[in-house]
Design a protein around this motif. Structure first.
Motif, PDB file in Angstrom:
ATOM      1  N   TYR A 142       3.732  -7.341  14.386  1.00 32.79           N
ATOM      2  CA  TYR A 142       3.827  -7.638  15.929  1.00 32.79           C
ATOM      3  C   TYR A 142       4.444  -8.983  16.133  1.00 32.79           C
ATOM      4  O   TYR A 142       5.539  -8.817  17.096  1.00 32.79           O
ATOM      5  CB  TYR A 142       2.563  -7.320  16.723  1.00 32.79           C
ATOM      6  CG  TYR A 142       2.521  -7.865  18.077  1.00 32.79           C
ATOM      7  CD1 TYR A 142       3.126  -6.614  19.046  1.00 32.79           C
ATOM      8  CD2 TYR A 142       2.613  -9.044  18.800  1.00 32.79           C
ATOM      9  CE1 TYR A 142       3.020  -6.716  20.264  1.00 32.79           C
ATOM     10  CE2 TYR A 142       2.599  -9.123  20.113  1.00 32.79           C
ATOM     11  CZ  TYR A 142       2.917  -7.867  20.872  1.00 32.79           C
ATOM     12  OH  TYR A 142       3.165  -8.139  22.169  1.00 32.79           O
ATOM     13  N   ARG A 143       4.258 -10.024  15.706  1.00 32.76           N
ATOM     14  CA  ARG A 143       4.714 -11.096  16.019  1.00 32.76           C
ATOM     15  C   ARG A 143       6.222 -11.463  15.448  1.00 32.76           C
ATOM     16  O   ARG A 143       7.032 -12.004  16.046  1.00 32.76           O
ATOM     17  CB  ARG A 143       3.955 -12.378  15.565  1.00 32.76           C
ATOM     18  CG  ARG A 143       2.884 -12.681  16.341  1.00 32.76           C
ATOM     19  CD  ARG A 143       1.592 -13.284  15.734  1.00 32.76           C
ATOM     20  NE  ARG A 143       0.419 -13.181  16.646  1.00 32.76           N
ATOM     21  CZ  ARG A 143      -0.406 -12.311  17.220  1.00 32.76           C
ATOM     22  NH1 ARG A 143      -0.180 -11.103  16.362  1.00 32.76           N
ATOM     23  NH2 ARG A 143      -1.423 -12.430  17.968  1.00 32.76           N
ATOM     24  N   ALA A 144       6.404 -10.857  14.160  1.00 34.13           N
ATOM     25  CA  ALA A 144       7.698 -10.776  13.676  1.00 34.13           C
ATOM     26  C   ALA A 144       8.615 -10.027  14.129  1.00 34.13           C
ATOM     27  O   ALA A 144       9.804  -9.976  13.911  1.00 34.13           O
ATOM     28  CB  ALA A 144       7.508 -10.830  12.068  1.00 34.13           C
ATOM     29  N   GLY A 145       8.265  -8.828  14.806  1.00 30.84           N
ATOM     30  CA  GLY A 145       8.909  -7.752  15.025  1.00 30.84           C
ATOM     31  C   GLY A 145       9.554  -6.852  14.106  1.00 30.84           C
ATOM     32  O   GLY A 145      10.633  -6.446  13.826  1.00 30.84           O
ATOM     33  N   GLU A 146       8.720  -6.527  12.956  1.00 25.28           N
ATOM     34  CA  GLU A 146       8.880  -5.930  11.771  1.00 25.28           C
ATOM     35  C   GLU A 146       7.967  -4.826  11.523  1.00 25.28           C
ATOM     36  O   GLU A 146       7.058  -4.660  12.242  1.00 25.28           O
ATOM     37  CB  GLU A 146       8.979  -6.940  10.602  1.00 25.28           C
ATOM     38  CG  GLU A 146      10.088  -8.020  10.443  1.00 25.28           C
ATOM     39  CD  GLU A 146      10.024  -8.733   9.276  1.00 25.28           C
ATOM     40  OE1 GLU A 146       9.229  -8.757   8.538  1.00 25.28           O
ATOM     41  OE2 GLU A 146      11.180  -9.496   9.108  1.00 25.28           O
ATOM     42  N   LYS A 147       8.407  -4.051  10.409  1.00 28.14           N
ATOM     43  CA  LYS A 147       7.713  -2.743   9.889  1.00 28.14           C
ATOM     44  C   LYS A 147       6.848  -3.413   8.764  1.00 28.14           C
ATOM     45  O   LYS A 147       7.180  -3.514   7.661  1.00 28.14           O
ATOM     46  CB  LYS A 147       8.555  -1.779   9.741  1.00 28.14           C
ATOM     47  CG  LYS A 147       7.805  -0.217   9.380  1.00 28.14           C
ATOM     48  CD  LYS A 147       8.782   0.765   9.049  1.00 28.14           C
ATOM     49  CE  LYS A 147       8.046   2.019   8.702  1.00 28.14           C
ATOM     50  NZ  LYS A 147       9.101   3.069   8.506  1.00 28.14           N
ATOM     51  N   ILE A 148       5.448  -3.071   8.898  1.00 24.70           N
ATOM     52  CA  ILE A 148       4.601  -3.612   7.615  1.00 24.70           C
ATOM     53  C   ILE A 148       3.566  -2.501   7.463  1.00 24.70           C
ATOM     54  O   ILE A 148       2.931  -2.044   8.301  1.00 24.70           O
ATOM     55  CB  ILE A 148       4.014  -4.974   7.936  1.00 24.70           C
ATOM     56  CG1 ILE A 148       4.939  -5.874   8.088  1.00 24.70           C
ATOM     57  CG2 ILE A 148       2.754  -5.080   6.845  1.00 24.70           C
ATOM     58  CD1 ILE A 148       4.251  -7.594   8.184  1.00 24.70           C
ATOM     59  N   TYR A 149       3.446  -2.198   6.016  1.00 26.93           N
ATOM     60  CA  TYR A 149       2.499  -1.075   5.459  1.00 26.93           C
ATOM     61  C   TYR A 149       1.238  -1.730   5.221  1.00 26.93           C
ATOM     62  O   TYR A 149       1.476  -2.753   4.312  1.00 26.93           O
ATOM     63  CB  TYR A 149       3.073  -0.072   4.426  1.00 26.93           C
ATOM     64  CG  TYR A 149       2.216   0.744   3.881  1.00 26.93           C
ATOM     65  CD1 TYR A 149       1.755   1.953   4.610  1.00 26.93           C
ATOM     66  CD2 TYR A 149       1.554   0.526   2.759  1.00 26.93           C
ATOM     67  CE1 TYR A 149       1.050   2.878   4.162  1.00 26.93           C
ATOM     68  CE2 TYR A 149       0.643   1.430   2.296  1.00 26.93           C
ATOM     69  CZ  TYR A 149       0.158   2.642   2.940  1.00 26.93           C
ATOM     70  OH  TYR A 149      -0.547   3.549   2.255  1.00 26.93           O
ATOM     71  N   ASP A 150       0.171  -1.382   5.682  1.00 22.39           N
ATOM     72  CA  ASP A 150      -1.170  -1.983   5.341  1.00 22.39           C
ATOM     73  C   ASP A 150      -1.776  -1.160   4.196  1.00 22.39           C
ATOM     74  O   ASP A 150      -2.231   0.132   4.305  1.00 22.39           O
ATOM     75  CB  ASP A 150      -2.053  -2.015   6.391  1.00 22.39           C
ATOM     76  CG  ASP A 150      -3.508  -2.935   6.041  1.00 22.39           C
ATOM     77  OD1 ASP A 150      -4.055  -2.530   4.991  1.00 22.39           O
ATOM     78  OD2 ASP A 150      -3.915  -3.751   7.007  1.00 22.39           O
ATOM     79  N   ASN A 151      -1.782  -1.825   2.935  1.00 19.13           N
ATOM     80  CA  ASN A 151      -2.333  -1.250   1.778  1.00 19.13           C
ATOM     81  C   ASN A 151      -3.800  -0.853   1.655  1.00 19.13           C
ATOM     82  O   ASN A 151      -4.228   0.086   1.283  1.00 19.13           O
ATOM     83  CB  ASN A 151      -2.100  -2.034   0.433  1.00 19.13           C
ATOM     84  CG  ASN A 151      -0.591  -2.301   0.119  1.00 19.13           C
ATOM     85  OD1 ASN A 151       0.121  -1.420   0.360  1.00 19.13           O
ATOM     86  ND2 ASN A 151      -0.442  -3.351  -0.563  1.00 19.13           N
ATOM     87  N   ARG A 152      -4.608  -1.740   2.430  1.00 17.80           N
ATOM     88  CA  ARG A 152      -6.081  -1.340   2.630  1.00 17.80           C
ATOM     89  C   ARG A 152      -6.419  -0.383   3.534  1.00 17.80           C
ATOM     90  O   ARG A 152      -7.122   0.610   3.116  1.00 17.80           O
ATOM     91  CB  ARG A 152      -6.783  -2.693   3.320  1.00 17.80           C
ATOM     92  CG  ARG A 152      -8.180  -2.580   3.148  1.00 17.80           C
ATOM     93  CD  ARG A 152      -8.618  -4.139   3.663  1.00 17.80           C
ATOM     94  NE  ARG A 152      -8.406  -4.074   5.051  1.00 17.80           N
ATOM     95  CZ  ARG A 152      -9.211  -3.754   6.244  1.00 17.80           C
ATOM     96  NH1 ARG A 152     -10.123  -3.247   6.270  1.00 17.80           N
ATOM     97  NH2 ARG A 152      -8.903  -3.723   7.250  1.00 17.80           N
ATOM     98  N   THR A 153      -5.716  -0.059   4.591  1.00 14.90           N
ATOM     99  CA  THR A 153      -6.216   1.015   5.427  1.00 14.90           C
ATOM    100  C   THR A 153      -5.035   2.247   5.628  1.00 14.90           C
ATOM    101  O   THR A 153      -5.642   3.349   6.149  1.00 14.90           O
ATOM    102  CB  THR A 153      -6.094   0.375   6.990  1.00 14.90           C
ATOM    103  OG1 THR A 153      -4.563  -0.093   7.374  1.00 14.90           O
ATOM    104  CG2 THR A 153      -7.133  -0.809   7.106  1.00 14.90           C
TER     105      THR A 153
END
Length: 271
Positions: free
Chosen positions: A25-36
């Protein structure tokens, strides 16, 4: 004029938050969460003007990749109520240029954060003329040998550390303002600690600035206007009293007291 604002908060799982979501959210990027297995995509955010990850010396190269970094942070935490990250939010002086904002942040991060072992994910937002920075911090020390994170450093969570950050941010800002030949200065101390008989204003964030753009005066901004008017009237009253005393006119003690009554804030004015 430059204003002082530095707030610190924790990103915790008890509130349903994650380090990966916060970073995306803060960086304005797309991130995949491996845990969830969730994907957080905020790549459409337009107000992000700067993003960079700062690491301590000898940190592994993967720590400078935002997705790998915050997934590693999430992996290192096993508790359901874990504190996964810490965030420092600061207001950037409008008297400084964007490049000067970056220099200011880099100096602060190097001297106060990475030098102590933290990894800092730094992002600048500038929406509606309200430049500010989000500094997302790791709560654990990087473990160079095991290619992950070690134990949590409790010293980073102390009241003394918070006070040091508050004081040092003011010093760093004032140094850059001086170099930029600006007369503005900020002070991390409360008005009472500064010996000033004034009512403190409240922080006006990006949402309030956005309302201004739409011709709507927020309650926070209206409250600040009332506070400034009250502080000004108190200063003017004291100045008048001082002038009267110079003229040797008798002034009673009751005249020297400034009323502490304060008007209630107005409702939102839609214009």
């Amino acid at each position: 004029m430059a204003i002082y604002h530095l707030s610190v908060k924790l990103i915790t799982r008890t509130t349903g938050r994650s380090a990966t979501a916060a970073a995306a959210y803060r960086a304005g990027e797309k991130i995949y969460d491996n845990r969830t297995g969730q994907t957080f995509d905020y790549s459409r955010k337009k107000e992000v003007t700067y993003r960079r990850i700062f690491t301590p010396p000898n940190a592994p190269q993967w720590a400078k990749d935002r997705e790998q970094l915050w997934n590693a942070v999430e992996q290192s935490e096993t508790r359901k109520d874990a504190q996964v990250a810490r965030e420092i939010e600061v207001a950037l002086p409008i008297e400084l240029s964007p490049s000067q904002h970056i220099i200011l942040l880099e100096r602060f991060v190097h001297t106060q954060l990475t030098s102590k072992g933290m990894i800092a994910d730094v992002v600048i937002h500038n929406k509606n003329g309200n430049p500010h920075a989000h500094i997302l911090l790791t709560t654990r020390e990087i473990n160079i040998t095991n290619d992950g994170f070690g134990k949590k450093n409790r010293d980073w969570n102390s009241k003394e550390q918070l006070e040091e950050w508050r004081e040092q941010w003011a010093k760093h800002c004032n140094r850059r303002l001086s170099i930029a030949s600006s007369k503005s200065r900020i002070d991390h101390r409360s008005l009472q600690d500064q010996g000033l008989d004034q009512i403190p204003t409240v922080h006006v964030g990006a949402n309030c600035h956005a309302m201004d753009k739409r011709g709507i005066t927020s309650q926070r901004k209206e409250l600040n206007n009332l506070i400034k008017e009250k502080n000004m009237s108190k200063q003017q009253w004291k100045k008048t009293i001082a002038e009267l005393k110079l003229e040797h006119e008798p002034v009673s003690d009751s005249q020297l007291k400034v009323s502490a009554n304060f008007p209630a804030p107005c409702n939102v004015n839609s214009g």
